[in-house]
Motif scaffolding. Sequence first.
Motif, short mmCIF file in Angstrom:
data_model
loop_
_atom_site.label_atom_id
_atom_site.label_comp_id
_atom_site.label_asym_id
_atom_site.label_seq_id
_atom_site.Cartn_x
_atom_site.Cartn_y
_atom_site.Cartn_z
N SER A 206 81.48 28.35 20.27
CA SER A 206 80.66 28.91 21.34
C SER A 206 80.10 27.77 22.20
N PRO A 207 79.75 28.07 23.46
CA PRO A 207 79.17 27.03 24.33
C PRO A 207 77.94 26.37 23.72
N HIS A 208 77.10 27.15 23.04
CA HIS A 208 75.90 26.58 22.41
C HIS A 208 76.28 25.58 21.33
N THR A 209 77.25 25.93 20.49
CA THR A 209 77.67 25.02 19.42
C THR A 209 78.33 23.77 19.99
N VAL A 210 79.13 23.94 21.03
CA VAL A 210 79.79 22.79 21.66
C VAL A 210 78.74 21.84 22.22
N ARG A 211 77.73 22.38 22.89
CA ARG A 211 76.67 21.51 23.44
C ARG A 211 75.97 20.73 22.34
N ALA A 212 75.70 21.39 21.21
CA ALA A 212 75.01 20.71 20.11
C ALA A 212 75.87 19.59 19.53
N TYR A 213 77.15 19.87 19.27
CA TYR A 213 78.05 18.86 18.70
C TYR A 213 78.23 17.68 19.66
N VAL A 214 78.46 17.98 20.93
CA VAL A 214 78.69 16.91 21.90
C VAL A 214 77.43 16.09 22.10
N GLY A 215 76.27 16.76 22.13
CA GLY A 215 75.02 16.02 22.27
C GLY A 215 74.80 15.05 21.13
N ASP A 216 75.12 15.46 19.90
CA ASP A 216 74.98 14.56 18.76
C ASP A 216 75.93 13.37 18.87
N VAL A 217 77.15 13.63 19.33
CA VAL A 217 78.13 12.54 19.46
C VAL A 217 77.70 11.57 20.55
N VAL A 218 77.18 12.08 21.65
CA VAL A 218 76.69 11.20 22.71
C VAL A 218 75.57 10.31 22.17
N SER A 219 74.65 10.90 21.40
CA SER A 219 73.57 10.11 20.79
C SER A 219 74.14 9.02 19.88
N LEU A 220 75.14 9.37 19.08
CA LEU A 220 75.75 8.41 18.18
C LEU A 220 76.42 7.27 18.94
N LEU A 221 77.18 7.61 19.97
CA LEU A 221 77.90 6.56 20.71
C LEU A 221 76.94 5.66 21.47
N ALA A 222 75.82 6.23 21.95
CA ALA A 222 74.81 5.38 22.59
C ALA A 222 74.19 4.42 21.59
N PHE A 223 74.00 4.89 20.36
CA PHE A 223 73.40 4.05 19.32
C PHE A 223 74.28 2.85 18.99
N LEU A 224 75.58 2.97 19.21
CA LEU A 224 76.48 1.86 18.87
C LEU A 224 76.20 0.60 19.68
#
Length: 341
Positions: free
Chosen positions: A58-76
């Motif tokens: 669902s769009p809501h789930t996709v936003r949550a997963y992608v947001g977490d990945v963006v946070s992770l990649l920024a942390f790198l």
Amino acid sequence: MIAMPSGSVRRDAAARPAGHRKGPPRVDLHALREGLPPAVRSVVADYERHLTLERGLSPHTVRAYVGDVVSLLAFLTEGEDGPVRGFAELDIGLLRAWLARQRAGGSGRTTLARRAASARTFTAWAHRQGVLKADPGGRLAAPRAHRTLPGVLREDQADELMRASEAGAAQRDPVALRDRAIVELLYATGIRVSELCGLDVGAVDFPRRVVSVIGKGDKERMVPFGVPAAGALTAWLEAGRPELVSERAAHALFLGVRGNRLDPRAARRVVHEAVAAVPGAVDMGPHGLRHSAATHLLEGGADLRSVQELLGHATLATTQLYTHVTVDRLKAIHDRAHPRA
């Protein structure tokens, strides 16, 4: 190898000002994503397409997963010994450090568990795509989320809720007829509010008394409903819906007051207001009716597998939460009624 130069990414979280509410600070994930190097943004976009098109989330789930990945990649970009320059440096230590940062920022156990799951899903995909040589996420653990027992209506309270909604629709007001049909169908079927709002008129099979529901992952399932819900739907379709329908939502089963397809927020408001009229009932929205329906099914003798199918749960473990609810209620009854409790 995708380079991730220092200073190219905004930090994952800013310091919380004095007097700010408790909890982690809000992060502008759009700005954070735009701050990633172009090659990394391309990987994120590919991952987003994978979640949307291949997994059908669902769009809501996709936003949550992608947001977490963006946070992770920024942390790198925030390694203690200087910037981490590419995906090759993404290992279990950095994943754990990222979760530790979230914990220090105020994230709770449930959020940490979800973000760990997001990271594992991403690293597994990235490994299959050749972005990562190994999959470090397979070794990542996180605190288990607290599984709180949901508040549910008693059966007598559910009956009173339905009687109140029927009385409200007695004047044949279109909105009141709609609201009664919403409450009846949610409780009769246990479907999600997003599933309810996505229903078309053609999804309702009155002769068989079933409704065709498109659930998570675009999976279709047939859910039965009873005579009271059938009556409420018939009244809405014959006397209520024609007064509100417009060309913009000609096929939608439920409509807003302006003729558009019903918005989930409006459906939640309908349920909250209806439940508020029942003395002693806990405040709840559509998800509370879903919990109540599942609990009452199990208390009435339904087996877990059948309830799993009705609710559209991917795994039986999710449905088993409701056995905890029923046991909890049985213990409460025992404590009140047994002389040796």
